[in-house]
Design a protein around this motif. Structure first.
Motif, PDB file in Angstrom:
ATOM      1  N   ASN A 145      -6.647  -7.707   6.032  1.00 19.96           N
ATOM      2  CA  ASN A 145      -6.670  -7.279   4.633  1.00 19.96           C
ATOM      3  C   ASN A 145      -7.472  -6.004   4.389  1.00 19.96           C
ATOM      4  O   ASN A 145      -7.252  -5.324   3.398  1.00 19.96           O
ATOM      5  N   GLN A 146      -8.401  -5.690   5.282  1.00 20.21           N
ATOM      6  CA  GLN A 146      -9.287  -4.559   5.040  1.00 20.21           C
ATOM      7  C   GLN A 146      -8.525  -3.243   4.929  1.00 20.21           C
ATOM      8  O   GLN A 146      -8.732  -2.458   3.998  1.00 20.21           O
ATOM      9  N   GLY A 147      -7.618  -2.991   5.876  1.00 11.61           N
ATOM     10  CA  GLY A 147      -6.862  -1.744   5.846  1.00 11.61           C
ATOM     11  C   GLY A 147      -6.017  -1.621   4.594  1.00 11.61           C
ATOM     12  O   GLY A 147      -5.940  -0.552   3.982  1.00 11.61           O
ATOM     13  N   VAL A 154      -6.759   4.412  -1.641  1.00  8.15           N
ATOM     14  CA  VAL A 154      -6.108   5.681  -1.309  1.00  8.15           C
ATOM     15  C   VAL A 154      -5.006   5.979  -2.320  1.00  8.15           C
ATOM     16  O   VAL A 154      -4.903   7.089  -2.855  1.00  8.15           O
ATOM     17  N   GLN A 155      -4.168   4.969  -2.599  1.00  8.88           N
ATOM     18  CA  GLN A 155      -3.061   5.158  -3.538  1.00  8.88           C
ATOM     19  C   GLN A 155      -3.555   5.441  -4.954  1.00  8.88           C
ATOM     20  O   GLN A 155      -2.875   6.113  -5.726  1.00  8.88           O
ATOM     21  N   ALA A 156      -4.737   4.918  -5.278  1.00 11.03           N
ATOM     22  CA  ALA A 156      -5.305   5.139  -6.608  1.00 11.03           C
ATOM     23  C   ALA A 156      -6.013   6.484  -6.715  1.00 11.03           C
ATOM     24  O   ALA A 156      -6.516   6.846  -7.790  1.00 11.03           O
ATOM     25  N   GLY A 157      -6.079   7.230  -5.610  1.00 10.91           N
ATOM     26  CA  GLY A 157      -6.736   8.533  -5.620  1.00 10.91           C
ATOM     27  C   GLY A 157      -8.243   8.456  -5.593  1.00 10.91           C
ATOM     28  O   GLY A 157      -8.930   9.431  -5.923  1.00 10.91           O
ATOM     29  N   THR A 169      -4.002   0.831   9.147  1.00  6.64           N
ATOM     30  CA  THR A 169      -5.143  -0.046   9.422  1.00  6.64           C
ATOM     31  C   THR A 169      -6.474   0.699   9.367  1.00  6.64           C
ATOM     32  O   THR A 169      -7.301   0.580  10.283  1.00  6.64           O
ATOM     33  N   PRO A 170      -6.740   1.472   8.313  1.00  6.26           N
ATOM     34  CA  PRO A 170      -8.015   2.186   8.247  1.00  6.26           C
ATOM     35  C   PRO A 170      -9.187   1.233   8.046  1.00  6.26           C
ATOM     36  O   PRO A 170      -9.032   0.135   7.512  1.00  6.26           O
ATOM     37  N   THR A 171     -10.362   1.666   8.480  1.00  6.37           N
ATOM     38  CA  THR A 171     -11.610   0.933   8.270  1.00  6.37           C
ATOM     39  C   THR A 171     -12.533   1.822   7.439  1.00  6.37           C
ATOM     40  O   THR A 171     -12.264   3.011   7.243  1.00  6.37           O
ATOM     41  N   LEU A 229       2.947   2.293   2.680  1.00  3.42           N
ATOM     42  CA  LEU A 229       1.670   1.670   3.016  1.00  3.42           C
ATOM     43  C   LEU A 229       1.679   0.164   2.771  1.00  3.42           C
ATOM     44  O   LEU A 229       0.884  -0.572   3.354  1.00  3.42           O
ATOM     45  N   ALA A 230       2.573  -0.297   1.895  1.00  2.00           N
ATOM     46  CA  ALA A 230       2.640  -1.730   1.573  1.00  2.00           C
ATOM     47  C   ALA A 230       3.630  -2.482   2.451  1.00  2.00           C
ATOM     48  O   ALA A 230       3.635  -3.716   2.463  1.00  2.00           O
ATOM     49  N   GLU A 231       4.457  -1.771   3.197  1.00  2.00           N
ATOM     50  CA  GLU A 231       5.525  -2.409   3.975  1.00  2.00           C
ATOM     51  C   GLU A 231       5.045  -3.517   4.915  1.00  2.00           C
ATOM     52  O   GLU A 231       5.725  -4.551   5.039  1.00  2.00           O
ATOM     53  N   PRO A 232       3.898  -3.370   5.595  1.00  2.00           N
ATOM     54  CA  PRO A 232       3.482  -4.439   6.504  1.00  2.00           C
ATOM     55  C   PRO A 232       3.205  -5.771   5.802  1.00  2.00           C
ATOM     56  O   PRO A 232       3.122  -6.805   6.467  1.00  2.00           O
TER      57      PRO A 232
END
Length: 295
Positions: A145-147, A154-157, A169-171, A229-232
């Motif tokens: 869930n972290q990424g 990110v999507q919210a700017g 999968t960013p941390t 980004l939501a596909e996974p």
């Protein structure tokens, strides 16, 4: 390395947990009864939800009797499918299935998509992002869930990732703090509602929203279910590879997208579940890309 260790842990847990399967372990392929109906043994962790009641009823109308195998935890479901204890499953995201395939060395496939549960950013007593610059945002710290939570920001700017950071999968270490509007702290998912109640913005998983009595519709930002980004995190119907062309299983995917099931999903999720229709070729392409990332 973190992804590999996490994937290996899933594999070990899955092998150890196969005894948790609720029903018998005998192979049961789809069989036509005397009245022409077909019985399908399907595994899920969500059988008590209204959507599954509607799903079972609608499938029966289409000539399919569902033999629902109830699981209390995720890890035993994929091994049960691989060992023919069930024929099809509907419980996991593409991301979770990719972790299993990569860690267990399996090749379970996706025959159809279900819904995606929108992940939101919540900020007590706020109805917009106004004034959020400089705040510390709590995100869940578990790898699955972290990424995604960081990508909500990110999507919210609100957050910018460093050049070369993993896209899916960013941390927190991948965040370019100097270019971001907020800072991020990773906490146990169960603690995200506490951060919210303390007045800090927090990305909160849907299951913790209901436990904390937080209105799912009160998010100040959320991920876009149509974003790459939501596909996974699309929930999927999973089968063994030799069943990808099974027409009965494909029909179940259609039934899941019926008006009756969709309405029940909305009730179960407080309006945060969005049905996603993707063809199996595209879904398996996403799956294979994630498997390579987790290897």
């Amino acid at each position: 390395m973190q992804l590999k260790r996490f994937a290996a842990a899933i594999a070990a847990t899955a092998i150890a947990a196969t005894s948790l399967v609720a029903c018998g372990s005998e192979t049961n392929s789809s069989n036509a009864s005397g009245d022409g109906k077909v019985t399908v043994k399907i595994g899920t962790t969500d059988a008590d939800q209204q959507a599954w009641t509607a799903f079972e009823k609608k499938a029966e109308e289409e000539g399919i009797d569902l033999d629902i195998v109830r699981f209390t935890e995720y890890p035993p479901v994929n091994p049960a499918l691989d060992e023919d204890q069930i024929e099809i499953s509907k419980f996991q995201t593409i991301n979770y299935q990719a972790q299993y395939n990569a860690s267990a060395g399996k090749d379970l496939r996706i025959i159809g998509s279900g819904e995606i549960n929108i992940l939101g950013l919540y900020w007590k007593d706020h109805d917009s992002l106004d004034g959020i610059e400089g705040e510390e945002v709590a995100v869940p710290n578990d790898p699955s869930n972290q990424g995604r939570a960081i990508n909500v920001l990110v999507q919210a700017g609100l957050v910018t990732l460093k050049e070369g950071a993993p896209k899916l999968t960013p941390t927190p270490a991948d965040i370019d703090e100097s270019a971001s509007k907020v800072s991020v702290v990773a906490v146990d998912a169960a603690q995200t509602p506490s951060a919210y109640n303390e007045g800090r913005p927090a990305v909160i998983n849907n299951n913790w929203l209901s436990r904390a009595g937080i209105d799912p519709a009160s998010s100040v930002a959320a991920d876009d279910p149509n974003s790459e980004l939501a596909e996974p995190y699309i929930n999927v119907f999973t089968v063994k590879g030799d069943q990808l062309d099974n027409e009965t299983y494909a029909k179940l995917v259609e039934v899941w997208h019926s008006d009756e099931v969709t309405e029940a999903l909305n009730q179960d999720s407080g309006g945060t579940a969005v049905q996603v229709k993707r063809d199996k070729e595209e879904l398996n392409e996403i799956l294979d890309g994630l498997v390579e990332e987790y290897k």
